[in-house]
Design an enzyme around this catalytic site. Structure first.
Site, PDB file in Angstrom:
ATOM      1  N   CYS A   1      31.107  33.975   9.680  1.00 18.50           N
ATOM      2  CA  CYS A   1      32.489  34.444   9.668  1.00 18.50           C
ATOM      3  C   CYS A   1      33.011  34.480   8.226  1.00 18.50           C
ATOM      4  O   CYS A   1      32.618  33.669   7.390  1.00 18.50           O
ATOM      5  CB  CYS A   1      33.373  33.536  10.522  1.00 18.50           C
ATOM      6  SG  CYS A   1      35.079  34.143  10.690  1.00 18.50           S
TER       7      CYS A   1
ATOM      8  N   ASP B   1      35.757  33.553   7.306  1.00 14.44           N
ATOM      9  CA  ASP B   1      36.674  32.424   7.145  1.00 14.44           C
ATOM     10  C   ASP B   1      36.354  31.600   5.885  1.00 14.44           C
ATOM     11  O   ASP B   1      35.222  31.177   5.684  1.00 14.44           O
ATOM     12  CB  ASP B   1      36.574  31.531   8.396  1.00 14.44           C
ATOM     13  CG  ASP B   1      37.709  30.519   8.467  1.00 14.44           C
ATOM     14  OD1 ASP B   1      37.864  29.724   7.511  1.00 14.44           O
ATOM     15  OD2 ASP B   1      38.442  30.522   9.473  1.00 14.44           O
TER      16      ASP B   1
ATOM     17  N   HIS C   1      32.103  29.497  14.174  1.00 14.81           N
ATOM     18  CA  HIS C   1      32.786  28.219  13.935  1.00 14.81           C
ATOM     19  C   HIS C   1      33.901  28.037  14.949  1.00 14.81           C
ATOM     20  O   HIS C   1      34.568  29.014  15.334  1.00 14.81           O
ATOM     21  CB  HIS C   1      33.340  28.145  12.506  1.00 14.81           C
ATOM     22  CG  HIS C   1      34.433  29.137  12.227  1.00 14.81           C
ATOM     23  ND1 HIS C   1      35.769  28.790  12.232  1.00 14.81           N
ATOM     24  CD2 HIS C   1      34.398  30.456  11.967  1.00 14.81           C
ATOM     25  CE1 HIS C   1      36.494  29.859  11.967  1.00 14.81           C
ATOM     26  NE2 HIS C   1      35.697  30.890  11.798  1.00 14.81           N
TER      27      HIS C   1
ATOM     28  N   CYS D   1      37.915  29.677  15.536  1.00 13.70           N
ATOM     29  CA  CYS D   1      37.816  30.952  14.811  1.00 13.70           C
ATOM     30  C   CYS D   1      39.028  31.831  15.141  1.00 13.70           C
ATOM     31  O   CYS D   1      39.279  32.164  16.303  1.00 13.70           O
ATOM     32  CB  CYS D   1      36.531  31.671  15.195  1.00 13.70           C
ATOM     33  SG  CYS D   1      36.301  33.249  14.336  1.00 13.70           S
TER      34      CYS D   1
HETATM   35 CO    CO Z   1      36.268  32.820  12.098  1.00 13.22          CO
END
Ligand code: CO
Length: 215
Positions: free
Chosen positions: A42, A44, A98, A101
């Site tokens: 991701c 992130d 994760h 998310c």
């Molecule tokens: Co995420």
């Protein structure tokens, strides 16, 4: 000092630190890139692949997007995948989601977010397939369950590409791994592994003429 100037300053300090430790550090990295791993994670900012696995530059080939999706029409991901498998010859591909998310959580709402709707739509499709299992859980556990299911779907999506199937057939690699990272303690939990020859979730995705067609 502006925030971005701080980044450039830190970069200089890092470069010096690395060269002080090992004068040949950058020379070695420039000469060869031979990572064993492709990481699909991701975007992130709290899930930086090298930091959470204590790996160095050169060790992991990385692709990141919102909610770590493997979409079979995504030329960006497919180009990364083909290069990683056919040129770098990575031994392992990790799809790492994760918990908590934001992409998955947004997909579980009825809110429209603009252009990202088209991306999140793939997660909604997965939710629809597993709705009974997810909705049977207490509300606070549902997003994290979909996050795990989403990782599994993306690992299977990798195995459904001709890139992976041809490599499995001809080179007996790479292994595909589905992991999920916990933001609250920094621990990665392995969820599943598909090895060359693994059955897919439906035979219709298995190509029979992999060495006849070059794409
Ligand atoms: Co995420």
């Amino acid at each position: 000092m502006k925030a971005y100037e701080q980044l450039l300053l830190e970069n200089k300090a890092w470069s010096k630190e690395m060269r002080d430790e090992d004068p040949n550090y950058f020379k070695r990295l420039t000469d060869i890139q031979q990572p064993e791993f492709l990481w699909i994670g991701c975007s992130d900012s709290r899930v930086p692949p090298n930091q959470i696995t204590q790996t160095q530059p050169g060790e992991i080939f990385i692709h990141r997007n919102v909610a770590n999706l493997v979409i079979h029409t995504d030329l960006n991901l497919l180009s990364v995948l083909q290069y990683a498998v056919e040129v770098l010859k990575v031994k392992h591909i990790v799809v790492c989601g994760h918990y908590n998310c934001g992409g998955v959580k947004a997909a579980m709402t009825n809110n429209s977010y603009g252009i990202i709707n088209k991306w999140l739509r793939h997660i909604k499709d997965t939710y629809r397939l597993y709705q009974a299992e997810i909705d049977a859980l207490p509300e606070e556990d549902r997003a994290n369950r979909l996050i795990e299911i989403n990782v599994r779907e993306q690992v299977y999506n990798l195995a459904k590409t001709s890139i992976i199937q041809r490599s499995w057939l001809n080179k007996n690699m790479p292994d595909l791994h589905g992991w999920v990272y916990d933001l609250s303690d920094g621990i990665i939990k392995p969820l599943l592994e598909l090895n060359p020859g693994s059955k897919l979730d439906h035979h219709i995705y298995e190509y029979a003429n992999l060495n006849d067609v070059i794409e």
